[in-house]
Design a protein around this motif. Structure first.
Motif, PDB file in Angstrom:
ATOM      1  N   VAL A  66       0.898  -1.203  -0.003  1.00 49.01           N
ATOM      2  CA  VAL A  66       0.120  -0.047   0.152  1.00 49.01           C
ATOM      3  C   VAL A  66       0.860   1.344  -0.063  1.00 49.01           C
ATOM      4  N   ALA A  67       0.448   2.338  -0.578  1.00 46.43           N
ATOM      5  CA  ALA A  67       1.125   3.527  -0.508  1.00 46.43           C
ATOM      6  C   ALA A  67       0.831   4.115   0.452  1.00 46.43           C
ATOM      7  N   LEU A  68       1.896   4.673   1.204  1.00 46.72           N
ATOM      8  CA  LEU A  68       1.662   5.655   2.559  1.00 46.72           C
ATOM      9  C   LEU A  68       1.931   6.958   2.054  1.00 46.72           C
ATOM     10  N   VAL A  69       0.902   8.012   1.460  1.00 47.09           N
ATOM     11  CA  VAL A  69       1.150   9.174   0.927  1.00 47.09           C
ATOM     12  C   VAL A  69       1.133  10.199   1.880  1.00 47.09           C
ATOM     13  N   ILE A  70       2.340  11.081   2.073  1.00 43.48           N
ATOM     14  CA  ILE A  70       2.277  12.306   2.794  1.00 43.48           C
ATOM     15  C   ILE A  70       2.045  13.328   2.084  1.00 43.48           C
ATOM     16  N   SER A  71       0.959  13.953   1.734  1.00 49.95           N
ATOM     17  CA  SER A  71       0.550  14.957   0.942  1.00 49.95           C
ATOM     18  C   SER A  71       0.236  16.335   1.282  1.00 49.95           C
ATOM     19  N   GLY A  72       0.872  17.402   0.294  1.00 48.83           N
ATOM     20  CA  GLY A  72       0.426  18.822   0.869  1.00 48.83           C
ATOM     21  C   GLY A  72      -0.171  19.271  -0.355  1.00 48.83           C
ATOM     22  N   VAL A  99       2.977   6.020  10.752  1.00 45.48           N
ATOM     23  CA  VAL A  99       3.834   5.105  10.262  1.00 45.48           C
ATOM     24  C   VAL A  99       3.779   3.847  11.210  1.00 45.48           C
ATOM     25  N   GLY A 100       4.174   4.193  12.771  1.00 45.21           N
ATOM     26  CA  GLY A 100       4.043   3.126  13.527  1.00 45.21           C
ATOM     27  C   GLY A 100       2.872   2.101  13.582  1.00 45.21           C
ATOM     28  N   GLY A 101       1.564   2.920  13.289  1.00 43.68           N
ATOM     29  CA  GLY A 101       0.204   2.312  13.615  1.00 43.68           C
ATOM     30  C   GLY A 101       0.002   1.551  12.223  1.00 43.68           C
ATOM     31  N   VAL A 102       0.527   2.170  11.030  1.00 43.11           N
ATOM     32  CA  VAL A 102       0.120   1.628   9.750  1.00 43.11           C
ATOM     33  C   VAL A 102       0.979   0.240   9.809  1.00 43.11           C
ATOM     34  N   VAL A 103       2.356   0.148  10.073  1.00 42.77           N
ATOM     35  CA  VAL A 103       3.047  -0.994  10.006  1.00 42.77           C
ATOM     36  C   VAL A 103       2.630  -2.089  10.848  1.00 42.77           C
ATOM     37  N   GLY A 104       2.143  -1.637  12.394  1.00 40.79           N
ATOM     38  CA  GLY A 104       1.463  -2.562  13.204  1.00 40.79           C
ATOM     39  C   GLY A 104       0.457  -3.370  12.415  1.00 40.79           C
ATOM     40  N   LEU A 106      -0.063  -3.609   9.022  1.00 43.34           N
ATOM     41  CA  LEU A 106       0.336  -4.555   7.645  1.00 43.34           C
ATOM     42  C   LEU A 106       1.006  -5.667   8.180  1.00 43.34           C
ATOM     43  N   ARG A 107       2.183  -5.532   9.086  1.00 44.32           N
ATOM     44  CA  ARG A 107       3.121  -6.241   8.969  1.00 44.32           C
ATOM     45  C   ARG A 107       2.635  -7.970   9.364  1.00 44.32           C
ATOM     46  N   PRO A 108       1.838  -8.364  10.267  1.00 45.22           N
ATOM     47  CA  PRO A 108       1.342  -9.495  10.507  1.00 45.22           C
ATOM     48  C   PRO A 108       0.754 -10.129   9.324  1.00 45.22           C
ATOM     49  N   ARG A 109      -0.001  -9.231   8.272  1.00 43.01           N
ATOM     50  CA  ARG A 109      -0.718  -9.709   7.133  1.00 43.01           C
ATOM     51  C   ARG A 109       0.216  -9.882   6.140  1.00 43.01           C
ATOM     52  N   SER A 110       1.429  -9.761   6.125  1.00 48.14           N
ATOM     53  CA  SER A 110       2.445  -9.739   5.019  1.00 48.14           C
ATOM     54  C   SER A 110       2.316  -8.680   3.923  1.00 48.14           C
ATOM     55  N   MET A 111       1.773  -7.481   4.292  1.00 52.57           N
ATOM     56  CA  MET A 111       1.696  -6.457   3.623  1.00 52.57           C
ATOM     57  C   MET A 111       2.628  -5.098   3.829  1.00 52.57           C
ATOM     58  N   HIS A 112       3.080  -4.539   2.730  1.00 47.08           N
ATOM     59  CA  HIS A 112       4.337  -3.510   2.927  1.00 47.08           C
ATOM     60  C   HIS A 112       3.748  -2.337   2.536  1.00 47.08           C
ATOM     61  N   PRO A 113       4.177  -1.308   3.415  1.00 51.12           N
ATOM     62  CA  PRO A 113       3.894   0.334   2.860  1.00 51.12           C
ATOM     63  C   PRO A 113       5.122   0.810   2.118  1.00 51.12           C
ATOM     64  N   ALA A 314      -4.239   5.270  13.169  1.00 49.88           N
ATOM     65  CA  ALA A 314      -3.331   4.876  11.862  1.00 49.88           C
ATOM     66  C   ALA A 314      -3.704   3.499  11.621  1.00 49.88           C
ATOM     67  N   GLU A 315      -3.986   2.691  12.592  1.00 53.97           N
ATOM     68  CA  GLU A 315      -4.109   1.165  12.278  1.00 53.97           C
ATOM     69  C   GLU A 315      -5.529   0.973  11.884  1.00 53.97           C
ATOM     70  N   GLU A 316      -6.385   1.678  12.383  1.00 53.43           N
ATOM     71  CA  GLU A 316      -7.989   1.668  11.687  1.00 53.43           C
ATOM     72  C   GLU A 316      -8.009   2.314  10.380  1.00 53.43           C
ATOM     73  N   MET A 317      -7.008   3.284   9.994  1.00 53.91           N
ATOM     74  CA  MET A 317      -6.989   3.714   8.664  1.00 53.91           C
ATOM     75  C   MET A 317      -6.626   2.515   7.751  1.00 53.91           C
ATOM     76  N   ALA A 318      -5.552   1.929   8.134  1.00 52.87           N
ATOM     77  CA  ALA A 318      -5.075   0.660   7.525  1.00 52.87           C
ATOM     78  C   ALA A 318      -6.145  -0.550   7.272  1.00 52.87           C
ATOM     79  N   ARG A 319      -6.811  -0.626   8.538  1.00 49.91           N
ATOM     80  CA  ARG A 319      -7.924  -1.590   8.407  1.00 49.91           C
ATOM     81  C   ARG A 319      -8.986  -1.385   7.588  1.00 49.91           C
ATOM     82  N   LEU A 320      -9.356  -0.236   7.378  1.00 46.74           N
ATOM     83  CA  LEU A 320     -10.293   0.451   6.479  1.00 46.74           C
ATOM     84  C   LEU A 320     -10.024   0.123   4.968  1.00 46.74           C
ATOM     85  N   LEU A 321      -8.763   0.393   4.767  1.00 47.30           N
ATOM     86  CA  LEU A 321      -8.305   0.408   3.237  1.00 47.30           C
ATOM     87  C   LEU A 321      -8.461  -1.060   3.145  1.00 47.30           C
ATOM     88  N   ASP A 322      -7.748  -1.972   3.800  1.00 51.18           N
ATOM     89  CA  ASP A 322      -7.737  -3.500   3.528  1.00 51.18           C
ATOM     90  C   ASP A 322      -9.143  -4.021   3.300  1.00 51.18           C
TER      91      ASP A 322
END
Length: 347
Positions: A66-72, A99-104, A106-113, A314-322
């Protein structure tokens, strides 16, 4: 002689199941009995089997990235401007917590930012192309400005994306956010409880919805207690801007005895300025920050702060995206977290 790389058959023999069962577990198929799935995972650890990611992607039609995008909202066209934007991001502890919440998650699901910056029109097109080409399954977007055009571009392209914070303009994308108004009220009530009678606030940029909400909540709670004149100075969520805003407040209102800063970096800057002016924190001026970040702990004195559970958000954000990627959720969702006050020595 080198040891042969473990195969699916090796895992199947170790687990006492069929190769097809192992394949379903490795490929994330959900209709596998949990007990069998656990047996297969133990066999994978025992054999040292590592899935072939390229082959797996062909089977499940996912990049598992997944793309973790810091946008302006800028239009940076040279490397120096882009580097300045990246430097600002990396010096703000907020983004590290995201980043810590997202990786937390994604990592157990073998997904990578994959970290991407989007501070120009060209950057934004690169993000869209990256997703359209299937190099990432979706985007997690942290916008640094309410006028950021990227969320609307992602929605128009019908690409899976989830936002951190409610967008400045409505777009049909899921997002997570905090009840910022409630956070401002917590700060005000705490300063009042401490006996502050001349409270003021250092706001974030007032173009940002979260900044306006924190200010509104702070004013509301003070008004309920009969305090209607609330001085404020606008900051920029940085250490330096917090010190400058605090100096401006003291110049206009030297009798200020309590300050709510809309993030911890600005609160830390305010504390430094107060010490330079001979003011004791909290004896002369009590200071409350926002976020409960690492800056709250390293500040002198340690900051009382309104906690924003960034890692959980951030973890919930990743969960919603999944869920969107898997097709389990179609309609956009809004998940709002509650703040809480963490008391330390500054107030």
């Amino acid at each position: 002689m080198s040891r042969q790389t473990p195969t699916l058959e090796d895992v199947a023999r170790a687990a006492g199941v069929s190769r097809a069962t192992v394949s379903r577990v490795v490929n994330g198929v959900r209709n596998v009995d949990p007990a069998l799935r656990e047996v297969v995972h133990r066999a994978i650890e025992l054999t040292g089997y590592a899935p072939n990611r390229a082959a797996r992607s062909l089977v499940i039609r996912r990049a598992e990235t997944v793309a973790l995008v810091i946008s302006g909202v800028g239009d940076a066209t040279d490397d120096d401007a882009r580097n300045d934007f990246a430097a600002r991001v990396f010096t703000d502890p907020f983004f590290g917590r995201v980043v810590g919440g997202v990786v937390g998650f994604l990592r157990p699901r073998s997904m990578h930012p994959v970290l991407m910056f989007a501070e120009s029109a060209q950057d934004r097109q690169e993000v869209l192309s990256y997703l359209r080409q299937g190099r990432a399954d979706g985007a997690l977007v942290v916008s640094t400005h309410p006028d950021d055009p990227l969320p609307a571009l992602l929605a128009e392209a019908e690409l899976p994306a989830v936002l951190f914070a409610r967008p400045g303009r409505p777009v049909p994308l899921s997002h997570v956010d905090l009840d910022h108004r409630a956070g401002g009220r917590l700060a005000a009530r705490h300063l009042l409880t401490r006996g502050c009678r001349r409270p003021a606030t250092v706001t974030g940029p007032l173009a940002v919805p979260a900044s306006r909400e924190r200010l509104a909540g702070f004013r509301e709670a003070l008004a309920e207690a009969g305090v209607t004149d609330v001085p404020f100075a606008e900051g920029g969520f940085t250490l330096t801007s917090g010190a400058e805003a605090m100096a401006a407040l003291l110049a206009r209102h030297p009798d200020v005895d309590g300050v709510f800063a809309a993030n911890d970096l600005m609160a830390q800057g305010a504390c430094r300025l107060l010490r330079q002016r001979g003011k004791r924190v909290p004896e002369d001026v009590a200071v409350v920050g926002f976020d409960d970040s690492g800056a709250a702990v390293t500040c002198e004195p340690p900051l009382t702060s309104v906690r924003q559970p960034v890692e959980r958000m951030a973890e919930e954000m990743a969960r919603l995206l999944d869920a969107h990627i898997r097709g389990e959720r179609i309609e956009p969702a809004s998940v709002v977290f509650a703040p809480e006050l963490v008391t330390r020595n500054s107030a």
